[in-house]
Design a protein around this motif. Structure first.
Motif, PDB file in Angstrom:
ATOM      1  N   PRO A  50      -6.796  10.436  -2.150  1.00 47.68           N
ATOM      2  CA  PRO A  50      -6.203  10.876  -0.887  1.00 47.68           C
ATOM      3  C   PRO A  50      -4.977  10.044  -0.510  1.00 47.68           C
ATOM      4  CG  PRO A  50      -8.127   9.550  -0.496  1.00 47.68           C
ATOM      5  CD  PRO A  50      -8.010   9.693  -1.969  1.00 47.68           C
ATOM      6  N   GLU A  51      -4.345  10.419   0.599  1.00 50.98           N
ATOM      7  CA  GLU A  51      -3.196   9.642   1.065  1.00 50.98           C
ATOM      8  C   GLU A  51      -3.683   8.424   1.833  1.00 50.98           C
ATOM      9  OE1 GLU A  51       0.001  12.833   2.374  1.00 50.98           O
ATOM     10  OE2 GLU A  51      -2.020  13.595   2.348  1.00 50.98           O
ATOM     11  N   ALA A  52      -2.780   7.484   2.070  1.00 51.19           N
ATOM     12  CA  ALA A  52      -3.095   6.230   2.785  1.00 51.19           C
ATOM     13  C   ALA A  52      -4.298   5.532   2.152  1.00 51.19           C
ATOM     14  CB  ALA A  52      -3.342   6.487   4.274  1.00 51.19           C
ATOM     15  N   TYR A  53      -4.269   5.422   0.825  1.00 53.16           N
ATOM     16  CA  TYR A  53      -5.415   4.894   0.087  1.00 53.16           C
ATOM     17  C   TYR A  53      -5.004   3.654  -0.704  1.00 53.16           C
ATOM     18  CZ  TYR A  53      -9.930   5.491  -2.247  1.00 53.16           C
ATOM     19  OH  TYR A  53     -11.207   5.337  -2.698  1.00 53.16           O
ATOM     20  N   GLY A  54      -3.917   3.006  -0.306  1.00 49.51           N
ATOM     21  CA  GLY A  54      -3.373   1.911  -1.113  1.00 49.51           C
ATOM     22  C   GLY A  54      -4.310   0.731  -1.255  1.00 49.51           C
ATOM     23  N   PHE A  55      -5.009   0.372  -0.173  1.00 51.08           N
ATOM     24  CA  PHE A  55      -5.908  -0.773  -0.264  1.00 51.08           C
ATOM     25  C   PHE A  55      -7.064  -0.559   0.691  1.00 51.08           C
ATOM     26  CE2 PHE A  55      -7.314  -5.058   0.944  1.00 51.08           C
ATOM     27  CZ  PHE A  55      -7.704  -5.476  -0.315  1.00 51.08           C
TER      28      PHE A  55
ATOM     29  N   TYR B 260      -0.336   5.641   9.089  1.00 50.96           N
ATOM     30  CA  TYR B 260       0.031   6.939   8.513  1.00 50.96           C
ATOM     31  C   TYR B 260       0.001   8.040   9.565  1.00 50.96           C
ATOM     32  CZ  TYR B 260       0.661   9.911   4.419  1.00 50.96           C
ATOM     33  OH  TYR B 260       1.178  10.757   3.472  1.00 50.96           O
TER      34      TYR B 260
ATOM     35  N   ALA C  68       0.837  -1.202   0.000  1.00 52.87           N
ATOM     36  CA  ALA C  68       0.000   0.000   0.000  1.00 52.87           C
ATOM     37  C   ALA C  68       0.870   1.249   0.000  1.00 52.87           C
ATOM     38  CB  ALA C  68      -0.917  -0.004   1.214  1.00 52.87           C
ATOM     39  N   ALA C  69       1.962   1.218   0.780  1.00 58.46           N
ATOM     40  CA  ALA C  69       2.872   2.365   0.790  1.00 58.46           C
ATOM     41  C   ALA C  69       3.537   2.530  -0.567  1.00 58.46           C
ATOM     42  CB  ALA C  69       3.924   2.183   1.877  1.00 58.46           C
TER      43      ALA C  69
ATOM     44  N   LEU D  56      -4.293   1.244   7.630  1.00 57.43           N
ATOM     45  CA  LEU D  56      -3.314   2.029   6.874  1.00 57.43           C
ATOM     46  C   LEU D  56      -3.253   3.459   7.400  1.00 57.43           C
ATOM     47  CD1 LEU D  56      -4.010   0.948   3.177  1.00 57.43           C
ATOM     48  CD2 LEU D  56      -2.229   0.136   4.693  1.00 57.43           C
ATOM     49  N   ARG D  57      -4.437   4.018   7.704  1.00 55.11           N
ATOM     50  CA  ARG D  57      -4.458   5.394   8.213  1.00 55.11           C
ATOM     51  C   ARG D  57      -3.821   5.473   9.582  1.00 55.11           C
ATOM     52  NH1 ARG D  57     -10.453   7.658   7.003  1.00 55.11           N
ATOM     53  NH2 ARG D  57      -9.992   8.795   8.907  1.00 55.11           N
TER      54      ARG D  57
ATOM     55  N   ARG E 180      -8.374   0.196   5.455  1.00 56.71           N
ATOM     56  CA  ARG E 180      -7.883   1.568   5.335  1.00 56.71           C
ATOM     57  C   ARG E 180      -7.712   2.183   6.721  1.00 56.71           C
ATOM     58  NH1 ARG E 180      -9.795   7.122   3.300  1.00 56.71           N
ATOM     59  NH2 ARG E 180      -7.754   8.020   2.941  1.00 56.71           N
TER      60      ARG E 180
ATOM     61  N   GLN F 292       1.172   4.049  -3.058  1.00 60.78           N
ATOM     62  CA  GLN F 292       1.043   5.509  -2.912  1.00 60.78           C
ATOM     63  C   GLN F 292       2.257   6.230  -3.487  1.00 60.78           C
ATOM     64  OE1 GLN F 292      -0.099   7.070   0.896  1.00 60.78           O
ATOM     65  NE2 GLN F 292       0.857   9.030   0.491  1.00 60.78           N
TER      66      GLN F 292
END
Lengths: 177, 174
Positions: free
Chosen positions: A45-50, A145, A32-33, A141-142, A138, A36
């Motif tokens: 948006p950011e932190a949106y990889g999966f 982040y 995911a990183a 992931l957030r 997410r 991005q």
């Protein structure tokens, strides 16, 4: 034959790794990183990889915008790209291939009442996930982040799971008695 | 404006392709391992099994180190890493309906979180587990996915507006 046994043990190790959830957890985080780092120029948006919920939203609304000419809201990343994010399609293809290869694919039907419950469940879960802005993945992931609200989501989600599990336990005890 | 490794002209073509490949990899391994975030907490509460839970905890830790790694390699792509230090700590990373006060986002995190956990554990899996079970041939999980698809249109058309109106009505609009 050391060479042959080395390949066998490597294969066995890979097979064991691929079946451990922690391996996939680490993989999703890194990938995911990476995604991005690769794609952020196309939009946020950011932190949106999966994310299963957001990417389903982007897929459905993006295709609807392209095919039917609607203007439903979706993430800038999917809006700017020629096609919306396809990771949910990928998950389906990957899981289907894996189930076929390992002979775990089996059609399981139940009754219409249960279909209705699951349909409503999916509908409601998506509304809730979108109000927060992400599914459990997410949220993770957030959190990585640096988003504190996402950590709050994970904590209350764990509380909800505990309450749900206790409800299930009580239901099971009632059925036994 | 954040810039990644690919330029915008290339990235708009790469988005569907790269996410499709990532999805296939994740879907394959998720089917192999029975990966599920909700199931991790459930198994721990029921049986003190940590196998599935380790997957979710590893995801949180690995995503931090993944973002940290790419923050070193490509700082321009990780504009707001680490969010709590570069922005107002109580605002979320964009994704939820915009234009509200931090209090609204705390409500948006706490209440949906609880009910996502509750509903998913009663239905036997988080969204990714349902998607994987649908691909394995479970009709009910497929209906869960169809519900998500219908829900995404309804959310964009109605519900996202309603929650913003609701939050403004209780004084949390910016």
């Amino acid at each position: 034959m050391p060479a042959a046994s080395d390949t066998t043990s490597l294969y066995a190790l890979m097979s064991r790794l691929s079946r451990h959830p922690a391996f996939l957890g680490a993989l999703i985080g890194i990938v995911a990183a990476f995604s991005q780092a690769l794609l952020i120029s196309a939009g946020g948006p950011e932190a949106y990889g999966f994310c299963v919920a957001c990417h389903t939203r982007d897929l459905v609304n993006g295709l609807s915008n392209i095919i039917a000419g609607t203007s439903l809201a979706l993430a800038p990343l999917s809006k700017n790209a020629i096609l919306p994010v396809m990771s949910v399609v990928g998950v389906m293809i990957g899981a289907f291939l894996s189930a076929k290869v390992h002979k775990e694919h089996k059609i399981r039907k139940t009754d219409y009442q249960e279909y209705l419950i699951y349909f409503i469940g999916g509908f409601v879960v998506l509304q809730l996930a979108m109000i927060f802005g992400g599914c459990p993945y997410r949220a993770a992931l957030r959190t990585g982040y640096g988003d504190i609200t996402a950590l709050l989501f994970i904590i209350t989600m764990a509380l909800g799971v505990i309450v749900g599990t206790l409800l299930m336990l009580r239901q099971a005890e009632k059925e036994i008695n | 404006m954040a810039t990644g490794i690919l330029t915008k002209e290339v990235a708009i073509y790469a988005v569907p392709l790269v996410t499709l490949l990532i999805g296939i990899l994740i879907g394959y391994l998720a089917q192999r391992s029975g990966y599920c975030s909700i199931g991790g907490f459930r198994d721990y509460v029921l049986f003190r099994h940590t196998r599935l839970l380790s997957g979710y905890v590893t995801l949180i830790i690995a995503s931090f180190f993944g973002y940290l790694l790419f923050w070193f390699l490509t700082p321009a792509a990780m504009e707001h890493f680490f969010w709590a230090f570069t922005s107002d700590p109580l605002t979320p990373v964009p994704g939820a309906p915009a234009g509200l006060l931090p209090g609204a986002y705390l409500i948006f995190a706490a209440i949906p979180g609880f009910f996502v956990g509750l509903i998913c554990v009663l239905l036997g899996g988080c969204p990714i587990r349902q998607t994987v079970m649908a691909s394995e041939g479970s009709y009910k999980a497929a209906f869960f996915f169809v519900g998500m698809c219908v829900g995404s249109v309804i959310f964009a058309a109605f519900v996202s507006g309603w929650v913003v109106v609701l939050m403004r009505a209780i004084g949390l609009g910016a």
